[in-house]
Design an enzyme around this catalytic site. Structure first.
Site, PDB file in Angstrom:
ATOM      1  N   ARG A 144      -0.197   2.744  16.352  1.00 11.18           N
ATOM      2  CA  ARG A 144      -0.668   3.738  15.262  1.00 11.18           C
ATOM      3  C   ARG A 144      -0.449   5.018  15.951  1.00 11.18           C
ATOM      4  NH1 ARG A 144       0.920  -0.026  12.551  1.00 11.18           N
ATOM      5  NH2 ARG A 144      -0.397  -0.849  10.861  1.00 11.18           N
TER       6      ARG A 144
ATOM      7  N   ASP B  55       0.786  -1.278  -0.043  1.00  6.79           N
ATOM      8  CA  ASP B  55      -0.151  -0.003   0.009  1.00  6.79           C
ATOM      9  C   ASP B  55       0.789   1.417  -0.053  1.00  6.79           C
ATOM     10  OD1 ASP B  55      -2.360  -1.445   0.060  1.00  6.79           O
ATOM     11  OD2 ASP B  55      -2.372  -1.603   2.369  1.00  6.79           O
TER      12      ASP B  55
ATOM     13  N   ASP C  13      -7.010   1.493  10.831  1.00  8.48           N
ATOM     14  CA  ASP C  13      -6.084   2.546  11.100  1.00  8.48           C
ATOM     15  C   ASP C  13      -6.006   3.731  10.407  1.00  8.48           C
ATOM     16  OD1 ASP C  13      -4.321   0.758  12.247  1.00  8.48           O
ATOM     17  OD2 ASP C  13      -3.334  -0.204  10.306  1.00  8.48           O
TER      18      ASP C  13
ATOM     19  N   SER D  82      -1.916  -9.567   4.403  1.00 10.33           N
ATOM     20  CA  SER D  82      -1.523  -8.100   4.818  1.00 10.33           C
ATOM     21  C   SER D  82      -1.061  -8.474   6.297  1.00 10.33           C
ATOM     22  CB  SER D  82      -2.696  -7.270   4.758  1.00 10.33           C
ATOM     23  OG  SER D  82      -2.101  -6.078   5.396  1.00 10.33           O
TER      24      SER D  82
END
Length: 395
Positions: free
Chosen positions: A95, A15, A124, A173
């Site tokens: 995060r 990504d 996220d 992922s």
């Protein structure tokens, strides 16, 4: 029209890698700065992100935040028994810290906007957006704004000669830090699909774990683990060693359907050996040293703390207030916990603390320090209102 300088949250994965040419071709930015934040990813992953960032972007930063992640995120999570819908959080805790480090670079570089590679379906995006907007930045998110699919991204990367580690037949992922490893995507999106064993990296299958229980001892000071098997260790080293020990015993796998912030249900698979053991041990120690009222109220506090942490709302005033209560309770969370690890299970074998609200003498059936006759008066009043109501109904 050129839009100036943008800072991109960069992992080196599919990504974020394709975000670099997209930010040039579709958004018109004339300078792209990538930032990789190390919170305990594999060394080769950080090296790959650094190499790709330097190769594809105009400037690149790699920031070592491992110790900060442990001290500022993982230790508070242990003290709060942090879990969401039954599993120890990992990605969620990292995060906001990653986002804060990216904001620092954006300010230093005088960037006009901040970009990330999050989709419009996951959590996220919200965790990053909250921090970036709190710092006053506009956000660019090519994945969600262009409504991209993973297959399209793989083809786009191939067309632009961007090396990626995923393929159409294995489009997993994976997000990893020193606390947790998550695997999703591809066939795993089907909740009925049985995942192959090769998706796991930290844990052996419980059926392949040793046939003998492995016993370990964890020492806590103010709710924080400070020693393993009698050896004082820094937090990061302790977590990594415990990941290795618990992982070889098949401890720390979760395969579950999780409720995302947006309301979508998603099949998620996690590995978190050290987290599983530390949270079990810490929770048990609290039952030894905290009062019944403290424990009851703290369960409520821990649940709300975990919900806010999962959402990434670390600047929510309530989150700070909850931390203040938790900090007070952890002043007495000192002691050791003995744990047995066996074929995927974690069992507390014993615990001790100088702060224990436990008296061998008072609880013993062989002691007369407490006169049992004193309980008769208490018993006469115990459940009085319920007994009165039951008698009224008989009338």
């Amino acid at each position: 029209m050129e839009k100036g300088k943008v800072v991109l949250a960069f992992s080196g994965g599919l990504d974020t890698s394709i975000c670099i040419p997209l930010l040039r071709e579709h958004y018109g930015f004339d300078e792209i700065i990538t930032v990789a934040v190390d919170v305990g990813q594999p060394e080769e992953e950080i090296a790959r992100a650094t190499e790709k960032g330097r190769m594809l972007a105009d400037n690149h930063y790699t920031i070592d935040a491992k110790e900060k992640f442990v001290a500022d995120c993982l230790f508070p999570s242990i003290r709060a028994n942090g879990s969401y819908e039954g599993y120890p959080m990992g990605t969620a805790l990292a995060r906001p810290l990653i986002a804060e480090e990216i904001v620092k670079v954006a300010k230093q570089e005088g960037a006009s906007q901040i970009a990330h590679g999050c989709t419009g379906k996951g959590n996220d995006q919200l965790r990053f957006d909250f921090i970036f907007r709190s710092a006053g930045y506009d956000i660019v998110a090519p994945m969600r704004e262009m409504n991209l699919t993973r297959e399209w991204e793989i083809c786009y990367a191939q067309d632009h000669d961007i090396p990626v580690t995923v393929a159409k037949d294995k489009p997993y992922s994976i997000d990893e830090n020193c606390w947790s490893r998550s695997i999703e995507g591809g066939k795993l999106e089907d909740p009925a699909f049985h995942p192959p064993d090769d998706i796991y990296a930290w844990t052996v299958s419980p059926k392949d774990a040793p046939d003998a229980m492995e016993e370990i001892r964890i020492e806590f000071e103010q709710g924080v683990p400070v020693a393993l098997n009698g050896k004082k260790m820094p937090g990061l080293a302790l977590i990594r060693e415990l990941n290795r020990i618990a992982g070889r015993n098949g401890v720390g796998r979760n395969d579950m359907v999780e409720d995302r912030i947006l309301g979508l249900k998603a099949r998620e698979i996690y590995e978190h050996p050290a987290a599983t053991v530390l949270l079990a041990a810490h929770s048990d120690l609290e039952r030894l040293v905290l009062t019944r009222s403290e424990l009851a109220f703290k369960r409520i506090v821990d649940d709300k703390w975990s919900e806010l942490a999962y959402m990434g709302l670390v600047h929510e005033p309530l989150f700070h207030a909850l931390n203040a209560f938790i900090d007070k309770t952890q002043e007495r969370a000192n002691g050791t916990v003995d744990v047995g690890l066996y074929k995927g299970s974690v069992k507390v074998l014993g615990r001790s603390s100088d702060e224990a609200l436990y008296s061998d003498d008072l609880v013993s059936f062989d002691s007369t320090t407490l006169d049992q006759n004193h309980a008769v008066g208490f018993s006469n009043y115990f459940g009085l209102q319920a007994r009165l109501l039951k008698n009224l109904k008989k009338c």
